[in-house]
Design a protein around this motif. Sequence first.
Motif, PDB file in Angstrom:
ATOM      1  N   SER A  50      22.825 -15.823  10.935  1.00  0.00           N
ATOM      2  CA  SER A  50      22.847 -16.258   9.536  1.00  0.00           C
ATOM      3  C   SER A  50      23.215 -15.073   8.648  1.00  0.00           C
ATOM      4  O   SER A  50      22.804 -13.942   8.917  1.00  0.00           O
ATOM      5  CB  SER A  50      21.461 -16.788   9.139  1.00  0.00           C
ATOM      6  OG  SER A  50      21.396 -16.980   7.739  1.00  0.00           O
ATOM      7  N   HIS A  88      17.191 -13.237  12.803  1.00  0.00           N
ATOM      8  CA  HIS A  88      16.446 -12.015  12.473  1.00  0.00           C
ATOM      9  C   HIS A  88      16.730 -10.874  13.441  1.00  0.00           C
ATOM     10  O   HIS A  88      15.992  -9.885  13.461  1.00  0.00           O
ATOM     11  CB  HIS A  88      14.929 -12.293  12.471  1.00  0.00           C
ATOM     12  CG  HIS A  88      14.535 -13.420  11.575  1.00  0.00           C
ATOM     13  ND1 HIS A  88      13.402 -14.184  11.771  1.00  0.00           N
ATOM     14  CD2 HIS A  88      15.122 -13.944  10.476  1.00  0.00           C
ATOM     15  CE1 HIS A  88      13.319 -15.112  10.850  1.00  0.00           C
ATOM     16  NE2 HIS A  88      14.355 -15.000  10.051  1.00  0.00           N
ATOM     17  N   ASP A 109      18.936 -18.000  18.679  1.00  0.00           N
ATOM     18  CA  ASP A 109      18.921 -18.008  17.218  1.00  0.00           C
ATOM     19  C   ASP A 109      18.632 -16.574  16.783  1.00  0.00           C
ATOM     20  O   ASP A 109      17.489 -16.122  16.824  1.00  0.00           O
ATOM     21  CB  ASP A 109      17.836 -18.970  16.721  1.00  0.00           C
ATOM     22  CG  ASP A 109      17.551 -18.816  15.225  1.00  0.00           C
ATOM     23  OD1 ASP A 109      18.367 -18.194  14.517  1.00  0.00           O
ATOM     24  OD2 ASP A 109      16.500 -19.326  14.777  1.00  0.00           O
ATOM     25  N   GLY A 151      23.585 -20.469   8.766  1.00  0.00           N
ATOM     26  CA  GLY A 151      22.966 -20.273  10.070  1.00  0.00           C
ATOM     27  C   GLY A 151      22.527 -21.608  10.663  1.00  0.00           C
ATOM     28  O   GLY A 151      22.683 -21.855  11.859  1.00  0.00           O
ATOM     29  N   GLY A 152      21.964 -22.470   9.829  1.00  0.00           N
ATOM     30  CA  GLY A 152      21.517 -23.780  10.288  1.00  0.00           C
ATOM     31  C   GLY A 152      22.697 -24.619  10.774  1.00  0.00           C
ATOM     32  O   GLY A 152      22.595 -25.341  11.768  1.00  0.00           O
ATOM     33  N   LYS A 186      18.842 -12.202   5.195  1.00  0.00           N
ATOM     34  CA  LYS A 186      19.053 -11.770   6.582  1.00  0.00           C
ATOM     35  C   LYS A 186      19.730 -10.385   6.582  1.00  0.00           C
ATOM     36  O   LYS A 186      19.732  -9.707   5.580  1.00  0.00           O
ATOM     37  CB  LYS A 186      19.860 -12.817   7.343  1.00  0.00           C
ATOM     38  CG  LYS A 186      19.358 -14.253   7.117  1.00  0.00           C
ATOM     39  CD  LYS A 186      17.936 -14.491   7.622  1.00  0.00           C
ATOM     40  CE  LYS A 186      17.341 -15.755   7.061  1.00  0.00           C
ATOM     41  NZ  LYS A 186      17.445 -16.917   7.889  1.00  0.00           N
TER      42      LYS A 186
HETATM   43  C1  LIG Z   1      17.354 -18.221   8.136  1.00  0.00           C
HETATM   44  C2  LIG Z   1      17.087 -18.764   9.472  1.00  0.00           C
HETATM   45  C3  LIG Z   1      17.926 -19.707  10.083  1.00  0.00           C
HETATM   46  C4  LIG Z   1      19.077 -20.414   9.428  1.00  0.00           C
HETATM   47  O1  LIG Z   1      19.711 -19.808   8.455  1.00  0.00           O
HETATM   48  P1  LIG Z   1      20.391 -20.470   7.155  1.00  0.00           P
HETATM   49  O2  LIG Z   1      21.598 -19.607   7.049  1.00  0.00           O
HETATM   50  O3  LIG Z   1      19.428 -20.326   6.040  1.00  0.00           O
HETATM   51  O4  LIG Z   1      20.741 -21.892   7.476  1.00  0.00           O
HETATM   52  C5  LIG Z   1      17.647 -20.072  11.385  1.00  0.00           C
HETATM   53  N1  LIG Z   1      16.596 -19.574  12.046  1.00  0.00           N
HETATM   54  C6  LIG Z   1      15.743 -18.699  11.489  1.00  0.00           C
HETATM   55  C7  LIG Z   1      14.600 -18.200  12.300  1.00  0.00           C
HETATM   56  C8  LIG Z   1      15.957 -18.272  10.182  1.00  0.00           C
HETATM   57  O5  LIG Z   1      15.094 -17.420   9.621  1.00  0.00           O
END
Ligand SMILES: *Cc1c(COP(=O)(O)O)cnc(C)c1O
Length: 400
Positions: free
Chosen positions: A187, A166, A163, A66-67, A192
């Motif tokens: 993500s 969630h 983003d 996700g990042g 998630k």
């Molecule tokens: C988990 C999360 C991310 C990024 O996810 P990863 O897959 O762990 O890199 C981005 N924003 C929020 C709010 C998250 O909880």
Amino acid sequence: MRTFSKPFTQQEPISEEAIARAVKVMRTGRLTRYNTLEGEDSETALLEQEFAGYLGTPYCLACASGGYALHVALKAIQLEQGAGVLCNGFTLSPVPGAIDNAGGRPVLVEIDEDLKLDMGDLERKADTSGARVLMLSHMRGHICDMDRVMDVCEARGITVIEDCAHTMGARWKGRLSGTFGKVACFSTQTYKHMNSGEGGFITTADADVMARAVIHSGSYMLYDRHLAVPGPEAFADIRLETPNYSGRMDNLRAAILRVQLEHLDESCRRWNLLYGVLEQGLREISGIRVPKRAQHEEYVGSSIQFSLEAASPDAMRAFVGACGERGVEVKWFGADEPAGFTSRFDSWRYIEDMIELPNTRRILATLCDMRIPLTFDETDCRQICAVIGEAVETVMAGAD
Ligand SMILES: *Cc1c(COP(=O)(O)O)cnc(C)c1O
């Protein structure tokens, strides 16, 4: 003393159907997405097509996390070096991290009592900072008034990146989260709404943005093997001037996600059933406040937040400890040191010109957070509320 014994970090197992599909991929040995036979579509390409179909968006790219999706989304909209990017003061660390990674400067915006972006502060910061991008976290599934957010941003020429870590499967006024901004990021990390260990998606209806994202992700010029991207004309001018930031998804993870996607709406329904029991139980405990949900917010309750608004930092520490002793894992966003997944904005010290966020700091000072794994049932949720009720009483008694 009441206790609870199930772990808060235990997700459901991967289904036998998904395991079988992953095994099938392993038997072929063709784990990387571009290793396909003549005429074959990879599991990753099929997953992208199916996720785009789920969202009702033309383009989708699956990627490493996700990042990573957030980082590549910023590069794909061609964020300028040093440009400000508005983002929630209450979010997870990969968000300011992605902004930094893309050469941007996080401009933190206050949140309100219900954990949504503070619209007044958004307008103020948009006008004073010059930032022309908003990376909006629907943090812990709390969805802003999206009509208002889009109005504020459109009036100022601000590009919105959602983003949706969630809010996969959630809606605002019937419209899926991730279909409001120019780009959306998801993500599939274990905690998630779908679980491939690590993974993510970028979705958009903008051909140019998707073409850049695909080249950035490391497509080795094999973009014609994707099923949810624009035609070759979108790649013609950018293919050689777009750096490869290698962060692809592989067929093994895609295979298990494809099966989970079929059950996503059902999982969301189950989360909301458990959330409802916890929400009601927590509201009955005197001293606890649960954030309000807006009428148009069709959230997915995969975690729950609540505040002990009158509690001092010492009382908060005692409360979290009392819950922990009883087997209920409560996280606290007010701690000075980041613990586990909780971190407050002032622990992102690499941000230059950090502005104080007094409201966000005050709100986080008494804010607790709890995961709701689907391995829990309604009885578990009632038991958790009873434990929390007892912990509140104990702490309050101690404070007298
Ligand atoms: C988990 C999360 C991310 C990024 O996810 P990863 O897959 O762990 O890199 C981005 N924003 C929020 C709010 C998250 O909880």
